[in-house]
Design a protein around this motif. Structure first.
Motif, PDB file in Angstrom:
ATOM      1  N   SER A   7      24.546  12.270  45.500  1.00 48.29           N
ATOM      2  CA  SER A   7      25.787  12.003  45.315  1.00 48.29           C
ATOM      3  C   SER A   7      26.643  10.952  46.413  1.00 48.29           C
ATOM      4  O   SER A   7      26.188  11.063  47.232  1.00 48.29           O
ATOM      5  CB  SER A   7      26.271  12.805  44.317  1.00 48.29           C
ATOM      6  OG  SER A   7      27.348  13.692  44.939  1.00 48.29           O
ATOM      7  N   PRO A   8      27.049  10.088  45.904  1.00 48.35           N
ATOM      8  CA  PRO A   8      28.225   9.402  46.948  1.00 48.35           C
ATOM      9  C   PRO A   8      29.566  10.338  47.917  1.00 48.35           C
ATOM     10  O   PRO A   8      29.374  10.397  48.876  1.00 48.35           O
ATOM     11  CB  PRO A   8      29.282   7.848  45.996  1.00 48.35           C
ATOM     12  CG  PRO A   8      28.326   8.300  44.777  1.00 48.35           C
ATOM     13  CD  PRO A   8      26.976   9.356  44.498  1.00 48.35           C
ATOM     14  N   ARG A   9      29.015  11.513  46.319  1.00 54.25           N
ATOM     15  CA  ARG A   9      30.354  12.616  47.347  1.00 54.25           C
ATOM     16  C   ARG A   9      29.010  13.347  48.406  1.00 54.25           C
ATOM     17  O   ARG A   9      30.515  13.759  49.810  1.00 54.25           O
ATOM     18  CB  ARG A   9      30.719  13.533  46.095  1.00 54.25           C
ATOM     19  CG  ARG A   9      32.138  14.340  46.585  1.00 54.25           C
ATOM     20  CD  ARG A   9      32.376  15.098  45.255  1.00 54.25           C
ATOM     21  NE  ARG A   9      33.016  14.203  44.183  1.00 54.25           N
ATOM     22  CZ  ARG A   9      34.199  13.507  44.074  1.00 54.25           C
ATOM     23  NH1 ARG A   9      34.712  13.306  45.032  1.00 54.25           N
ATOM     24  NH2 ARG A   9      34.568  12.577  43.217  1.00 54.25           N
ATOM     25  N   GLN A  10      28.333  13.602  48.080  1.00 53.69           N
ATOM     26  CA  GLN A  10      27.402  14.467  48.853  1.00 53.69           C
ATOM     27  C   GLN A  10      27.353  13.668  50.664  1.00 53.69           C
ATOM     28  O   GLN A  10      27.379  14.097  50.934  1.00 53.69           O
ATOM     29  CB  GLN A  10      26.065  15.206  48.570  1.00 53.69           C
ATOM     30  CG  GLN A  10      26.077  16.027  47.240  1.00 53.69           C
ATOM     31  CD  GLN A  10      24.843  15.771  46.610  1.00 53.69           C
ATOM     32  OE1 GLN A  10      23.866  15.056  45.977  1.00 53.69           O
ATOM     33  NE2 GLN A  10      24.559  17.478  46.594  1.00 53.69           N
ATOM     34  N   ALA A  11      26.127  11.938  49.842  1.00 56.93           N
ATOM     35  CA  ALA A  11      27.093  11.887  50.819  1.00 56.93           C
ATOM     36  C   ALA A  11      28.316  11.417  52.241  1.00 56.93           C
ATOM     37  O   ALA A  11      27.591  11.963  53.475  1.00 56.93           O
ATOM     38  CB  ALA A  11      26.754  10.461  50.421  1.00 56.93           C
ATOM     39  N   PHE A  16      34.122   2.947  44.313  1.00 52.96           N
ATOM     40  CA  PHE A  16      32.229   3.304  44.032  1.00 52.96           C
ATOM     41  C   PHE A  16      32.370   2.722  42.687  1.00 52.96           C
ATOM     42  O   PHE A  16      31.652   2.931  42.477  1.00 52.96           O
ATOM     43  CB  PHE A  16      32.125   3.905  44.719  1.00 52.96           C
ATOM     44  CG  PHE A  16      31.617   4.272  46.012  1.00 52.96           C
ATOM     45  CD1 PHE A  16      31.980   2.771  47.071  1.00 52.96           C
ATOM     46  CD2 PHE A  16      31.959   5.587  47.057  1.00 52.96           C
ATOM     47  CE1 PHE A  16      31.622   3.212  48.394  1.00 52.96           C
ATOM     48  CE2 PHE A  16      31.717   5.575  48.459  1.00 52.96           C
ATOM     49  CZ  PHE A  16      31.738   3.910  49.114  1.00 52.96           C
ATOM     50  N   GLN A  17      33.538   3.173  42.521  1.00 53.25           N
ATOM     51  CA  GLN A  17      33.082   3.464  40.133  1.00 53.25           C
ATOM     52  C   GLN A  17      32.141   2.100  40.034  1.00 53.25           C
ATOM     53  O   GLN A  17      33.847   1.373  40.338  1.00 53.25           O
ATOM     54  CB  GLN A  17      34.421   4.079  39.544  1.00 53.25           C
ATOM     55  CG  GLN A  17      34.185   4.972  38.542  1.00 53.25           C
ATOM     56  CD  GLN A  17      35.459   5.023  37.798  1.00 53.25           C
ATOM     57  OE1 GLN A  17      35.893   6.209  38.904  1.00 53.25           O
ATOM     58  NE2 GLN A  17      36.143   4.862  36.851  1.00 53.25           N
ATOM     59  N   VAL A  52      33.798  -1.720  49.646  1.00 54.20           N
ATOM     60  CA  VAL A  52      33.752  -2.283  47.451  1.00 54.20           C
ATOM     61  C   VAL A  52      32.189  -1.642  47.636  1.00 54.20           C
ATOM     62  O   VAL A  52      31.641  -2.277  48.045  1.00 54.20           O
ATOM     63  CB  VAL A  52      34.264  -2.802  47.498  1.00 54.20           C
ATOM     64  CG1 VAL A  52      34.450  -3.562  45.723  1.00 54.20           C
ATOM     65  CG2 VAL A  52      36.087  -2.664  47.402  1.00 54.20           C
ATOM     66  N   ALA A  53      31.656  -1.257  46.194  1.00 59.74           N
ATOM     67  CA  ALA A  53      30.124  -1.018  45.689  1.00 59.74           C
ATOM     68  C   ALA A  53      30.512  -0.276  44.462  1.00 59.74           C
ATOM     69  O   ALA A  53      31.298   0.232  44.321  1.00 59.74           O
ATOM     70  CB  ALA A  53      29.544  -0.015  46.679  1.00 59.74           C
ATOM     71  N   SER A  54      28.926  -0.819  43.527  1.00 57.39           N
ATOM     72  CA  SER A  54      29.056   0.168  42.281  1.00 57.39           C
ATOM     73  C   SER A  54      27.868   1.245  42.719  1.00 57.39           C
ATOM     74  O   SER A  54      26.772   1.041  42.672  1.00 57.39           O
ATOM     75  CB  SER A  54      29.345  -0.966  41.262  1.00 57.39           C
ATOM     76  OG  SER A  54      29.650  -2.024  41.232  1.00 57.39           O
ATOM     77  N   ASP A  97      29.279  11.051  40.464  1.00 59.32           N
ATOM     78  CA  ASP A  97      29.085  12.485  40.542  1.00 59.32           C
ATOM     79  C   ASP A  97      27.493  12.193  41.240  1.00 59.32           C
ATOM     80  O   ASP A  97      26.654  13.517  40.846  1.00 59.32           O
ATOM     81  CB  ASP A  97      29.657  13.069  40.294  1.00 59.32           C
ATOM     82  CG  ASP A  97      31.219  13.670  40.842  1.00 59.32           C
ATOM     83  OD1 ASP A  97      30.679  13.685  42.172  1.00 59.32           O
ATOM     84  OD2 ASP A  97      31.881  13.871  40.045  1.00 59.32           O
ATOM     85  N   GLN A  98      26.117  11.314  40.545  1.00 61.21           N
ATOM     86  CA  GLN A  98      25.077  11.673  40.410  1.00 61.21           C
ATOM     87  C   GLN A  98      24.669  10.890  40.854  1.00 61.21           C
ATOM     88  O   GLN A  98      24.752  10.537  42.112  1.00 61.21           O
ATOM     89  CB  GLN A  98      25.098  10.743  38.099  1.00 61.21           C
ATOM     90  CG  GLN A  98      25.548  11.175  37.432  1.00 61.21           C
ATOM     91  CD  GLN A  98      25.317  10.010  36.744  1.00 61.21           C
ATOM     92  OE1 GLN A  98      25.600   8.850  37.191  1.00 61.21           O
ATOM     93  NE2 GLN A  98      26.848  10.434  35.525  1.00 61.21           N
TER      94      GLN A  98
END
Ligand SMILES: [Zn+2]
Length: 646
Positions: A319-323, A374-375, A408-410, A414-415
């Motif tokens: 997930s982005p958070r893990q990254a 990112f959302q 900025v990205a989409s 959390d997936q």
């Protein structure tokens, strides 16, 4: 948003900025012409950029229309003020005289580089020309802008695409034809769809030619014989259009055998899939060269059959958070830099779901602030981008300004992200680091404010972490052995048809150079020049009866990148070499991190790009030879990275 608390504040801020700049301009023209003149000009530029860049960002990303509207108004009013400054003869005279002053050559090299770069920016608006020349430059600049705008509009306006003659099987396809596979997947209509892509929007043909002519006139007014020379001389790694073209040519030549093998594979697939089409009079004879419209179709079909590889590549997802946690681990090891979450204050931000990072030295000293948006949301700014909201500067003085930027990205919140999304995130992180770690005295040449072919190098270096077992192990916090099979699968997937894909990029790069050469094509010549470029090193069937075709009409980068589109392939080559030289085997080694930090990130655009690379790759590396000062990347590096050559 940082500088303003409510939409109404934009107006006040724009007015205050103009007042502040007017004071600075007054000082520029009155202080003795010296290093101080250059620093004051940098102050003007910094004051304006902070507000303009943030307003521009706000009008692109804010979810509240009132904010967007107010920011747009600020952009417009400051934009016209900037236009006046760009042609301010008093400031230009002061700068020229400061650059000639006896102390200027003895001063810090960065100050001189900033002075020369500012002078170049002024001259882009013709300030050094006589009244007639200046008026001509203003007309050309305005015309180029409006042509660029019209070309962009034609790509999104179904009205401009009228004249489509699509069969009924495509009737449900909207007026604009996406470049993707949705249309091409409908077997039987590829020729029509491909030709429509290559010839529409028809209205853009005259605009493309006119833009090339306007750019050439601009270049001549500036003393260059082509727009490509104007863009690249003294402000690129390539240094000259001939170096950019030589690189593309050499790469095309090197790709040709692999591209031929890939095309042959697709021909076998075509003949096996549709053995009867030829007999029915509807297709090429078995074994005949592949038609260009069949490339995307059969490539996708082949990729579908590789689903297994694609599925195992997902083992590399996070997930982005893990990254981001992984980035903290990577950056700590590599450079002793910490990447930590920071809380947003109430009212801070422009959309729901933002995050904020505090990037610091190991001892806690702040390097800069990064906002993450990112959302996904409807109508969000498309694609991924790195926005600088405030440049770092003041290094070497006691008034250091730390940078603020936004990515900025989409991405899925959390997936799991697809590995390609992790690559994208790392690419943007490379740009962010360029801004965060830059240690220039002035903002004008800080971080990513350098030439495009150099600017894309750090981002491509960081992408490589997503394809390296050790790098991924660190990012994902998993044992390397667990990831090996997935990395192999991902590499295999990336290698599939990479020669044909890269050759297409080479062609676009060459078309971009041809468009901006000393003899830009008119409508008649454009067709011939395009057919010639598309045929170069190509294993595909001769276009013969289907000419003329014009991929330029849908090549949006033609406007934004004029003569610099080669930069992506060049940066890919250079980053592959940097990786092999410094990171391979030990991708998070401190020695590699320090080398990158000192030579690539800290100097920003203040060190000539070629010099930065020579420091990292050794003198002579990538050199074209004694006679040519150009730093031409070696296509072999890209061939290795793509897995085409071993
Ligand atoms: Zn980039």
């Amino acid at each position: 948003m940082g500088l303003v608390a409510c939409p109404k504040d934009w107006e006040t801020l724009a007015r205050d900025t103009v007042n502040k700049c007017n004071d600075l301009v007054q000082q520029v023209v009155t202080v003795p012409h010296s290093e101080q003149t250059i620093s004051l000009l940098d102050d003007v530029s910094d004051t304006l950029c902070q507000v303009l860049d943030t307003a521009e960002f706000c009008r692109n990303v804010h979810t509240d229309p009132a904010w967007r509207q107010a920011a747009t108004a600020a952009c417009l009013s400051l934009g016209s003020y900037v236009q006046g400054l760009n042609t301010h003869r008093g400031m230009y005279a002061a700068l020229s005289s400061a650059l000639r002053a006896p102390g200027a050559r003895a001063g810090p090299p960065e100050t001189r580089a900033v002075g020369l770069s500012l002078a170049r920016d002024f001259e882009r608006y013709g300030v050094h020309l006589d009244a007639g020349g200046q008026a001509r430059m203003a007309r050309l600049t305005a015309e180029a802008q409006s042509l660029g705008y019209e070309l962009g509009q034609n790509l999104v306006d179904p009205g401009a695409l009228q004249g489509f003659d699509l069969p009924s099987s495509l009737a449900d396809v909207p007026g604009t034809l996406p470049s993707g596979t949705g249309v091409l997947a409908r077997r039987g209509s590829q020729v029509t769809a491909w030709l429509a892509q290559m010839r529409q929007p028809r209205a853009s043909l005259a605009l493309v030619c006119r833009l090339a002519e306007v750019r050439r006139s601009t270049a001549r007014l500036m003393g260059h014989d082509s727009f490509a020379a104007y863009q690249l001389t003294d402000f690129s790694l390539a240094q000259a259009p001939s170096a950019a073209s030589s690189f593309l040519e050499a790469l095309g030549r090197r790709l040709a055998p692999a591209a031929a093998r890939e095309a042959a594979q697709l021909v076998v697939m075509r003949d096996a899939t549709e053995p009867r089409r030829h007999l029915a009079g509807g297709g090429p004879a078995p074994g005949a060269p592949l038609d260009p419209w069949d490339v995307a179709y059969f490539k996708n079909l082949a990729r579908d059959r590789q689903r297994e590889d694609a599925a195992s590549a997902w083992a590399l997802s996070c997930s982005p958070r893990q990254a981001l946690r992984g980035l903290d681990r990577l950056m700590t090891r590599l450079m002793g830099v910490r990447v930590r979450d920071a809380a947003l204050s109430p009212g801070e931000g422009w959309a729901p779901g933002l995050a904020k990072l505090r990037v610091s030295e190991a001892d806690g000293a702040l390097l800069g602030t990064v906002y993450l948006d990112f959302q996904p949301r409807p109508g969000k700014f498309p694609g991924a981008a790195h926005f600088v909201l405030r440049c770092g500067r003041g290094h070497g003085t006691d008034a250091v300004q730390t940078p603020v930027l936004a990515l900025v990205a989409s991405l899925p919140a959390d997936q799991a992200m697809h590995p390609s999304q992790l690559e994208l995130l790392l690419h943007e992180w490379g740009h962010a680091l360029h801004t965060l770690l830059s240690r220039t005295r002035h903002q004008h040449l800080s971080g990513t404010r350098g030439p495009l072919d150099m600017m894309e190098v750090p981002s491509h270096v960081f992408e490589l972490y997503a394809r390296d077992v050790q790098g991924l192990a660190l990012l994902l916090d998993r044992p390397a052995a667990e990831l090996e099979a997935a990395v192999r699968a991902q590499r295999a997937q990336r290698r599939t048809f990479s020669a044909l894909t890269t050759l297409h990029q080479v062609h676009l790069g060459l078309l971009d150079q041809a468009m901006h050469s000393s003899r830009p094509p008119d409508e008649a010549r454009l067709a011939g020049a395009t057919a010639e470029v598309l045929g170069r090193h190509s294993p595909l069937a001769d276009l013969g009866p289907h000419l003329p075709v014009y991929p330029q009409l849908r090549f949006g980068h033609l406007v934004g990148y004029g003569a610099t589109y080669y930069s992506y392939l060049a940066a890919q080559s250079l980053s592959a070499r940097l990786w092999r030289r410094h990171m391979e085997g030990e991708p998070a080694g401190r020695a590699a991190g320090e080398a990158l930090r000192r030579n690539l990130f800290e100097p920003g655009g203040a060190l000539p790009a070629g010099e930065a690379l020579r420091r990292l790759l050794g003198r002579g590396a990538g050199e074209a030879g004694e006679a040519a000062p150009a730093t031409i990347p070696d296509p072999g590096d890209l061939m290795l990275e793509l897995g085409i050559e071993e």
